[in-house]
Design an enzyme around this catalytic site. Structure first.
Site, PDB file in Angstrom:
ATOM      1  CE  LYS A 112      -4.297  -1.913   1.637  1.00 30.53           C
ATOM      2  NZ  LYS A 112      -3.987  -3.331   1.907  1.00 30.53           N
TER       3      LYS A 112
HETATM    4  C1  LIG Z   1      -4.389  -4.501   1.185  1.00 28.71           C
HETATM    5  C2  LIG Z   1      -3.701  -5.588   1.073  1.00 28.71           C
HETATM    6  C3  LIG Z   1      -4.090  -6.616   0.156  1.00 28.71           C
HETATM    7  C4  LIG Z   1      -5.344  -6.779  -0.560  1.00 28.71           C
HETATM    8  O1  LIG Z   1      -5.123  -5.816  -1.596  1.00 28.71           O
HETATM    9  P1  LIG Z   1      -6.461  -5.475  -2.314  1.00 28.71           P
HETATM   10  O2  LIG Z   1      -6.083  -4.277  -3.405  1.00 28.71           O
HETATM   11  O3  LIG Z   1      -7.468  -4.876  -1.280  1.00 28.71           O
HETATM   12  O4  LIG Z   1      -7.099  -6.306  -3.052  1.00 28.71           O
HETATM   13  C5  LIG Z   1      -3.100  -7.923   0.170  1.00 28.71           C
HETATM   14  N1  LIG Z   1      -2.092  -7.927   0.930  1.00 28.71           N
HETATM   15  C6  LIG Z   1      -1.621  -7.174   1.913  1.00 28.71           C
HETATM   16  C7  LIG Z   1      -0.526  -7.299   2.685  1.00 28.71           C
HETATM   17  C8  LIG Z   1      -2.533  -5.960   1.909  1.00 28.71           C
HETATM   18  O5  LIG Z   1      -2.206  -5.112   3.001  1.00 28.71           O
END
Ligand SMILES: *Cc1c(COP(=O)(O)O)cnc(C)c1O
Length: 462
Positions: A112
């Protein structure tokens, strides 16, 4: 480039306007009115670019030069990705014959960061140019809150308030948020659950006079700028594998919750990136897997798992894909989403389901399989997968050549790793000493009015 809503009730917007709006005012999600196409020549040229320069090329296709001048975009990209601990930003590594795209070298060690570092810089630029302030408010169960805080810390014109459930996030996650001592960062621990925090945030967004006079903004995964920044690493990974040969098609395995990350892959595919298949990996919260297998999208109970950032049974970005599946027709999307609210389900025709399954192959992975995958991968290769990444690697069991997106560093999920291999992962430098750092956090009862008064009294006046 103009932006429109999946529900068709928003006047066309510029890129800046779309970023500031976040969720479309008609309840839909914002999308570019057309998807730019990338030629084989461009792909070949892009294949060797460093990450930040590639980001400028990809993102510039989605914003008018008058709105976001290329020089500005270059500065923003350089700033956003220079805080990553690896020179490649998102290095593609080979581990025992597997291709792993490491997306966890940012400040909070989860993918993220790629999007939220970029979004923080874009917010700051737009506010400085147009004037105004932004007060970001969000509730987190752990990961998103820290990435958002690190994306906007110290930025002009922005304050951020993040609610987390008091003593119910891991100690590392708590310190990743509360040890950020910049004047514009405000952590609030709520005596209650994550759901209480979410409810309070929703109540305050629904308090329209408060929302408007205090310029409240959201940071959830529906912001278009987040999707765009994530599309970059699909191009980056393809370039490293193909050396620019457009005949080389690749498959990506994507651990999925809110459908944001994998939608970025779909966007890259629609732009012309040679993608063979997108493997959509879910944990036992499998609403998306059921959709791509049966054509029926129906809510179910949320189960807590060892991959908590994917514990989602209604994926906020799914509506963006639905728009394309339903022939870019806002009327059909609006009807489908209304049906989802009323009956808890969306069903598409068998023909549409087949069309979706030509691109997406969905696999749900159990808790046991996830832990086994961490264990066997570690025994075979000496490489630790975090539980989210392990879900993706497991889902790609029949696709040895797939590029597996590694969405978090294993040290963030030490308890799951401990369960899988009997030992905690070593802490990377970014987390060492974290628990001893000074921190700042208000602790409040789970009451929207109290939180509102706290926000008002915390913000500098004027
Ligand atoms: C947010 C997240 C996901 C999922 O991603 P999306 O974009 O919500 O599908 C997968 N792995 C981790 C570690 C995350 O923080």
């Amino acid at each position: 480039m103009r932006y429109i809503s999946t529900r068709g009730q928003v006047e066309p917007l510029t890129f800046s306007q779309a970023v500031m709006m976040g969720l479309a005012t008609d309840g839909g999600l914002l999308l570019p009115e057309s998807i730019p196409q990338v030629s084989e020549d461009q792909l070949r040229r892009w294949a060797t670019l460093p990450f930040a320069e590639l980001a400028v090329e990809v993102i510039a296709l989605f914003a008018d030069h008058e709105d976001l001048p290329t020089d500005t975009l270059r500065t923003i990209c350089q700033r956003s990705f220079s805080c990553f601990a690896h020179p490649d930003v998102t290095p593609l590594v080979a581990v025992g014959g597997r291709r792993i795209l490491e997306l966890f070298h940012g400040p909070t060690l989860a993918f993220k960061d790629v999007a939220l570092q970029f979004l923080g810089n874009v917010f700051e630029y737009i506010l400085a140019r147009d004037g105004g302030r932004l007060n970001i408010l969000g509730a987190t169960s752990g990961d998103t809150g820290s990435a958002a805080i690190h994306g906007v810390r110290g930025r002009q014109g922005i304050h951020i308030f993040i609610l987390h459930p008091y003593q119910r996030v891991s100690p590392i996650q708590e310190r990743q948020m509360t040890s950020v001592l910049d004047d514009n960062v405000h952590n609030i621990a709520i005596r209650g659950s994550f759901d209480d925090g979410q409810r309070i945030v929703k109540d305050l967004f629904n308090d329209l006079p408060f929302r408007q006079s205090y310029q409240l903004g959201a940071i959830n995964s529906i912001n278009w700028a987040r999707i765009l920044a994530q599309a970059v690493y699909y191009f980056f990974a393809w370039g490293r594998v193909s050396a620019g040969d457009a005949a080389c098609r690749v498959t990506f395995a994507v651990p999925t919750g809110n459908f944001g990350d994998i939608f970025a892959g779909y966007l890259a595919l629609r732009m012309g990136l040679p993608i063979e298949r997108l493997l959509l990996a879910t944990n036992r919260n499998d609403i998306l897997t059921r959709f791509f297998r049966t054509g029926s999208y129906g809510s179910a109970e949320v189960w807590p798992t060892v991959s908590p950032s994917m514990d989602i049974q209604r994926a906020s970005n799914f509506e963006r894909y639905l728009y394309y599946l339903l022939d870019e027709d806002p009327k059909q999307v609006t009807a489908a989403m209304r049906g989802l609210d009323q009956s808890g389900c969306i069903a598409v025709s068998a023909e549409k389901q087949r069309q979706a399954a030509e691109i997406f192959t969905a696999v749900a992975v159990s808790e046991e399989e996830t832990l086994q995958q961490i264990g066997s991968f570690y025994r075979d290769n000496g490489y630790l997968l975090d539980p989210h990444t392990a879900v993706g690697v497991r889902a790609a069991a029949d696709y040895p050549e797939a590029i597996c997106l590694a969405t978090a560093h294993p040290a963030k999920f030490g308890a799951a790793v401990q369960q899988a291999i009997g030992a905690e992962p070593p802490l990377p430098p970014a987390l060492q000493g974290m628990l001893d750092r000074p921190s700042r956090c208000a602790v409040l009862a789970a009451d929207a009015e109290l939180v509102k008064q706290h926000i008002i009294s915390t913000l500098p006046s004027g």
